[in-house]
Design a protein around this motif. Structure first.
Motif, mmCIF file in Angstrom:
data_model
loop_
_atom_site.group_PDB
_atom_site.id
_atom_site.type_symbol
_atom_site.label_atom_id
_atom_site.label_comp_id
_atom_site.label_asym_id
_atom_site.label_seq_id
_atom_site.Cartn_x
_atom_site.Cartn_y
_atom_site.Cartn_z
ATOM 1 N N ARG A 98 1.101 -1.346 0.090
ATOM 2 C CA ARG A 98 -0.134 0.245 0.286
ATOM 3 C C ARG A 98 1.053 1.452 -0.250
ATOM 4 N N ILE A 125 2.336 1.978 -3.627
ATOM 5 C CA ILE A 125 1.964 1.941 -4.202
ATOM 6 C C ILE A 125 1.209 3.758 -4.228
ATOM 7 N N GLU A 126 0.441 3.628 -3.154
ATOM 8 C CA GLU A 126 -0.456 4.968 -2.615
ATOM 9 C C GLU A 126 0.189 5.899 -2.479
ATOM 10 N N VAL A 127 1.247 6.197 -1.522
ATOM 11 C CA VAL A 127 2.304 6.329 -1.598
ATOM 12 C C VAL A 127 3.577 7.865 -2.295
ATOM 13 N N ALA A 159 4.176 6.399 -5.747
ATOM 14 C CA ALA A 159 3.471 6.044 -6.862
ATOM 15 C C ALA A 159 3.957 5.203 -7.584
#
Length: 120
Positions: A31, A34-36, A38
């Motif tokens: 996570r 991917i989320e922080v 990118a």
């Protein structure tokens, strides 16, 4: 990106502590990447990104107390205690800044250590 697109010269290690005792859940680090940060997930515990036209990747590992690891696959690993960010052969200032910023973001988030090696 294929394996042939990466021309590894060196890497930065980010790890839990000098005995590799602290661990992160695989789902948490996925996570975060991917989320922080990118990044794109390319395989189990493998992430990649293109910055300044240069591809680079990061991989999470479960290392022993000496920092060593051996594996046939990263599938099924539920926790990690080591991340390696590959340093591309074609390094430039923008890419170096991004890689170091990502390494220190990871270290700060998980209270880990960054080993820059400084051979690149």
């Amino acid at each position: 990106m294929s394996e042939s697109e990466f021309f590894l010269y060196d890497y930065i290690s980010i790890y839990s502590d000098e005995r590799y005792a602290g661990r992160i859940k695989t789902i948490d680090i996925e996570r975060f990447f991917i989320e922080v940060l990118a990044f794109e997930k390319t395989d189990s515990l493998k992430f990649s990104k293109v910055v300044s036209g240069e591809p680079f990747r990061a991989t999470g590992y479960l290392a022993n107390a000496q920092g060593g690891y051996a594996f046939d696959t990263l599938d099924g690993i539920e926790e990690i205690n080591l991340i390696e960010i590959d340093i591309p052969l074609q390094m430039n200032m923008e890419l170096e800044k991004f890689i170091l910023a990502a390494a220190y973001q990871i270290a700060k988030r998980y209270s880990w250590i960054v080993d820059e090696r400084r051979e690149y």
